[in-house]
Enzyme design. Sequence first.
Site, PDB file in Angstrom:
ATOM      1  N   ASN A  59      -8.389  21.464 -25.690  1.00 24.83           N
ATOM      2  CA  ASN A  59      -9.161  21.691 -24.464  1.00 24.83           C
ATOM      3  C   ASN A  59      -9.214  20.424 -23.617  1.00 24.83           C
ATOM      4  O   ASN A  59     -10.303  19.939 -23.248  1.00 24.83           O
ATOM      5  CB  ASN A  59     -10.570  22.172 -24.807  1.00 24.83           C
ATOM      6  CG  ASN A  59     -11.183  23.013 -23.699  1.00 24.83           C
ATOM      7  OD1 ASN A  59     -10.626  23.125 -22.608  1.00 24.83           O
ATOM      8  ND2 ASN A  59     -12.342  23.593 -23.957  1.00 24.83           N
ATOM      9  N   HIS A  82     -21.313  25.756 -23.036  1.00 18.37           N
ATOM     10  CA  HIS A  82     -20.757  26.930 -23.702  1.00 18.37           C
ATOM     11  C   HIS A  82     -21.730  28.102 -23.728  1.00 18.37           C
ATOM     12  O   HIS A  82     -21.300  29.261 -23.729  1.00 18.37           O
ATOM     13  CB  HIS A  82     -20.334  26.581 -25.137  1.00 18.37           C
ATOM     14  CG  HIS A  82     -18.962  25.978 -25.221  1.00 18.37           C
ATOM     15  ND1 HIS A  82     -18.740  24.622 -25.163  1.00 18.37           N
ATOM     16  CD2 HIS A  82     -17.747  26.559 -25.360  1.00 18.37           C
ATOM     17  CE1 HIS A  82     -17.436  24.394 -25.261  1.00 18.37           C
ATOM     18  NE2 HIS A  82     -16.822  25.536 -25.377  1.00 18.37           N
TER      19      HIS A  82
END
Length: 483
Positions: A333, A365
């Site tokens: 990521n 998140h």
Amino acid sequence: SILIKVIMPGVYTFNAGSVVLQPFADVIGLSVDKLNFVGCMALSIPFALIYSRGLGKASERTRQIYPLIIGLGYCWFCFGSATKHVLFNCLGSYALMYIAPAKHIHWLVFIFSMFYLTWVHFYRWMYIDVYTIDITGPIMITVQKMTTLAFSIHDGVVKKEEELTPLQKREAIKRVPGLIPYLSYIFHFQSILTGPLSFYTDYIHFINGTHVPTDAKGKIPDATSEAITKMVKACFFMLGVAFVEPHFPPTILDRTDLNPVVWIVLFWFCFVLQRFPYYFAWYFADGIYNLSGYGFSGFDEKTGEAKWELATNVFAWKVETAQSFKETLDAWNVGTMGWFRRVAFDRAPKKYRTISVYLLSAWWHGIFMGYYLTFAGGAIFTLAGKGFRRSFRWRFLSSPSLKFFYDIVTFIGTKLVLAYVAYPFVTLHWGPSIAMYKRVYFAGHILALFCAAALPVILPPPKEDKKQNGEAKDENQNAKKIE
């Protein structure tokens, strides 16, 4: 009661996408949200080729509007009226960029966009029982773009040039961009569904046609072959998602009839497969970027060949062969790690940099407890990895055989740590996560705390360790991941 149903949030708040492909989804046994998603990604191939081959000499405004319209179309097709959340967040942030004092613009945009994202996460947590591809993904991606843009404006307007790092100088912006280029940056089709994050200055160079310089032969490098390679990789991982992953769900680890060695191998393999959907989406998105002509990251010093890694969000081989938790994070990521650097790591006091990154990661998140267990564990294991390396590595450098043994041990340990830390991220909830950790007696956490706190005392590293093992450079290397 009818009125309440109309005005109260529900599933439709997050995913009201088209069902025109529902008959096809039923035939192939795939949910329509996933089919819509994959269909849009496939359509991006011709759209990217049209952009790079047909619009290369078009006006700047045309090159801004074309990816914007397609990106908005993708959002409406996949999420329907839920697209309003992305629009409200990005337009609200844009208004703040205009009216807020430049001194505070970065934090005001950050707080507004992150709290709006948190609000959406909260209602999704209340109303969504089964995972679907919903509007939270695009909101998360656009929050990264809006906040990095706000920080760039703050750096360009408020700070003196000598106060900026080289990266901040490169990305600093002197004024708020116009609405059309802003919306194009936020919604361009290459990244609105999957990311990765691109930075405003790079995107504008791409729009202006100044993104890719000529090579030593005076030619503009072509990224087509690189894009095809990445899409082949994406197809490989897609096949794994379709035909292998369904046979190894995380729930298979609940079995009690397996001997410990088989269970540990299965534990590792299950979480390798859990990464396949990310590999598929990110490699495909990287390929679409490259087909569009975006992603140039310099020329190779040895071969002189153009490199196309500016939009690369993952290096799968490096992730799967990493010998430390840090190496894993460096290859995973990548765009989001770049965002963490710009809005957290570089802005926080030195002693709080690592924890600020993990706290922001958990907040971004969502609000499921599994995220917080994963990122709290990630912070602990990051410190444990540093302690282990400082105490042990230098003791195994005297011979190739000892070094090889050290590499094997750290490779196996890293794979198990990665699965151990990621388990709550996948299960999302507190109950099953703690149940799994209880099953293994919290062995990972105990070993991590031991390596972080006690090991450097029991097996102290040499005084010159920081220079010898590069520990003094750790934070700089963390910070240079995306530079």
